[in-house]
Design a protein around this motif. Structure first.
Motif, PDB file in Angstrom:
ATOM      1  N   PHE A   1       0.864  -1.176   0.000  1.00  0.00           N
ATOM      2  CA  PHE A   1       0.000   0.000   0.000  1.00  0.00           C
ATOM      3  C   PHE A   1       0.899   1.224   0.000  1.00  0.00           C
ATOM      4  O   PHE A   1       1.656   1.443   0.937  1.00  0.00           O
ATOM      5  CB  PHE A   1      -0.896  -0.035   1.249  1.00  0.00           C
ATOM      6  N   THR A   2       0.831   2.028  -1.080  1.00  0.00           N
ATOM      7  CA  THR A   2       1.758   3.153  -1.235  1.00  0.00           C
ATOM      8  C   THR A   2       1.054   4.489  -1.045  1.00  0.00           C
ATOM      9  O   THR A   2      -0.003   4.735  -1.632  1.00  0.00           O
ATOM     10  CB  THR A   2       2.438   3.110  -2.618  1.00  0.00           C
ATOM     11  N   THR A   3       1.654   5.326  -0.198  1.00  0.00           N
ATOM     12  CA  THR A   3       1.158   6.680   0.031  1.00  0.00           C
ATOM     13  C   THR A   3       2.250   7.653  -0.419  1.00  0.00           C
ATOM     14  O   THR A   3       3.339   7.221  -0.802  1.00  0.00           O
ATOM     15  CB  THR A   3       0.901   6.928   1.526  1.00  0.00           C
ATOM     16  N   SER A   4       1.971   8.966  -0.313  1.00  0.00           N
ATOM     17  CA  SER A   4       2.981   9.948  -0.727  1.00  0.00           C
ATOM     18  C   SER A   4       4.234   9.859   0.138  1.00  0.00           C
ATOM     19  O   SER A   4       5.292  10.318  -0.256  1.00  0.00           O
ATOM     20  CB  SER A   4       2.395  11.364  -0.671  1.00  0.00           C
ATOM     21  N   PHE A   5       4.134   9.245   1.326  1.00  0.00           N
ATOM     22  CA  PHE A   5       5.321   9.190   2.208  1.00  0.00           C
ATOM     23  C   PHE A   5       5.979   7.824   2.284  1.00  0.00           C
ATOM     24  O   PHE A   5       6.978   7.661   2.975  1.00  0.00           O
ATOM     25  CB  PHE A   5       4.997   9.735   3.610  1.00  0.00           C
ATOM     26  N   GLY A   6       5.462   6.815   1.592  1.00  0.00           N
ATOM     27  CA  GLY A   6       6.135   5.515   1.620  1.00  0.00           C
ATOM     28  C   GLY A   6       5.176   4.361   1.401  1.00  0.00           C
ATOM     29  O   GLY A   6       3.971   4.548   1.287  1.00  0.00           O
ATOM     30  N   THR A   7       5.765   3.158   1.334  1.00  0.00           N
ATOM     31  CA  THR A   7       4.999   1.944   1.042  1.00  0.00           C
ATOM     32  C   THR A   7       4.925   1.039   2.265  1.00  0.00           C
ATOM     33  O   THR A   7       5.936   0.808   2.935  1.00  0.00           O
ATOM     34  CB  THR A   7       5.651   1.182  -0.134  1.00  0.00           C
ATOM     35  N   PHE A   8       3.742   0.530   2.544  1.00  0.00           N
ATOM     36  CA  PHE A   8       3.525  -0.419   3.644  1.00  0.00           C
ATOM     37  C   PHE A   8       3.261  -1.812   3.086  1.00  0.00           C
ATOM     38  O   PHE A   8       2.501  -1.944   2.125  1.00  0.00           O
ATOM     39  CB  PHE A   8       2.278  -0.032   4.461  1.00  0.00           C
TER      40      PHE A   8
END
Ligand code: OSB
Ligand code: MG
Length: 369
Positions: free
Chosen positions: A19-26
């Protein structure tokens, strides 16, 4: 009631897909679960939603472990607690660390509900037996892959699509989604990736009729958000900036936000979440329940909170199968046509899937008086 024992479990789960957001991937989720036990042997569960790295906020699983073990547990063990709202007062000497506080406070709410033969929904004063849910979709390298993912979740019936955006993955993405899905409620979450100087770019989103844009500017800002909102037609929804009822009041008074994403962990627990809900109801500000990629324990708390009447927009509380091969609760959370049926068992309403619970537990500590 008296808390006689607190157990911390360190968990390791892996999400089905990154799961990728503007601040990184989980993808790997290391997090803590808390179980509190009273003098009658009742137990309640809570989840710390802090991530491994301090990207979303300053807390991490390790800082939560430190806070819970060394500061928060000693404040609740052996204390006479007649209602979970008192936990906030016990924690008052400790500044911030809201996700750590919330993990214990949530467990005490579950315990209190079970002990009094109430569902958590009833204990909170919730009024719904079903809740509408949407889905939050991470950044995809290729827009066509994102379109396919969105279509898949629409086929499953999710009521609202939230897409993550960041500089370079924004206007064209939203334009394409709007072309492909003209009538679907769509919103965008920037996770603080823009500055006020990006106002020109953000204004371009107005033509796509988004339900809202979530947290476009800095996580510690409410001033620039007010300036931005004055320029935008799209409603701003604050996430990262809201840690308390006081933050909510200030943001609403300034005009920084027209919608609030309530996350139980970010605001320090269900008691504060309910206060924010009540204040927003009074001010005509709609709220919805955010998500932190929770296991079934945190998910169950989110469902109960969402039964309060001013949760009028679909939240990010998707079904367990969106995240996990197997969840730690049974039955798992199921979203059918974008609707979750609120459980009617006492407390959080779901039982522990002990086989899965033990398999995902990598460490545990027990504290007694
Ligand atoms: O499905 C979920 O639990 C919500 C996913 C989500 O949007 C999110 C996930 C990780 C960190 C921050 C956020 C967010 O709401 O900003
Ligand atoms: Mg968000």
């Amino acid at each position: 009631m008296k808390i006689k024992e607190v157990q911390i479990r360190k968990m390791k789960m892996t999400m089905k897909s990154p799961f990728t957001t503007s601040f990184g991937t989980f993808q790997d989720k290391d997090f803590l679960l808390i179980e509190v036990t009273d003098e009658l042997g009742n137990s309640g569960w809570g989840e710390s939603v802090a991530f491994n790295a301090p990207w979303y906020n300053e807390e991490t699983m390790e800082t939560n472990l430190h806070m819970i073990r060394d500061f928060l547990i000693p404040l609740v063990l052996e204390k006479e607690i007649s209602h979970p709202e008192e936990v906030n007062d016990l924690f008052a000497p400790i500044r911030k660390n809201n996700m750590a506080k919330s993990a214990i406070e949530g467990a005490v709410w579950d315990l209190y509900a079970k002990r009094n033969k109430l569902t958590l929904t009833e204990a909170l004063g919730g009024t719904k037996d079903k809740i509408d849910v949407g889905i939050s979709i991470g950044i995809h390298e290729k827009i066509e892959d994102l379109v396919n993912t969105v279509q898949g979740f629409l086929d499953e019936g999710y009521k609202r699509i939230k897409v993550k955006i960041k500089p370079g993955f924004d206007v064209e993405v939203v334009r394409e989604l709007r072309n492909q899905f003209p009538d679907v409620p769509i919103m965008a979450d920037a996770n603080s990736a823009y500055r006020l100087s990006d106002v020109g770019l953000l204004k371009q989103l107005d033509e796509f009729g988004l339900m809202m844009i979530e947290q476009p500017l800095a996580s510690d800002d409410i001033i620039d958000h007010a300036k931005l909102q004055a320029e935008l037609q799209t409603p701003i929804c604050l996430d990262e900036s809201i840690h308390s009822l006081e933050d909510t009041r200030k943001a609403v008074e300034l005009g920084s936000t027209k919608v609030i994403n309530i996350k139980i962990g970010r605001v320090g627990g269900l008691t504060e979440a309910k206060k924010i809900h009540d204040y927003c109801a009074e001010k005509g500000i709609p709220v919805w329940c955010g998500g932190m990629l929770e296991s079934g324990i945190g998910r169950a708390h989110n469902i109960a909170l969402t039964t309060l009447p001013n949760f009028v927009m679909p939240g990010d509380t998707a079904g367990s199968s969106r995240y996990w091969e197997e969840d730690v609760i049974t039955p798992e959370v199921v979203a059918e046509d974008g609707v979750i049926t609120v459980p009617d068992e006492y407390g959080i309403g779901y039982a522990i899937n002990w086989e899965a619970m033990e398999r995902y537990t990598v460490d545990r500590w027990t504290f007694k008086a």
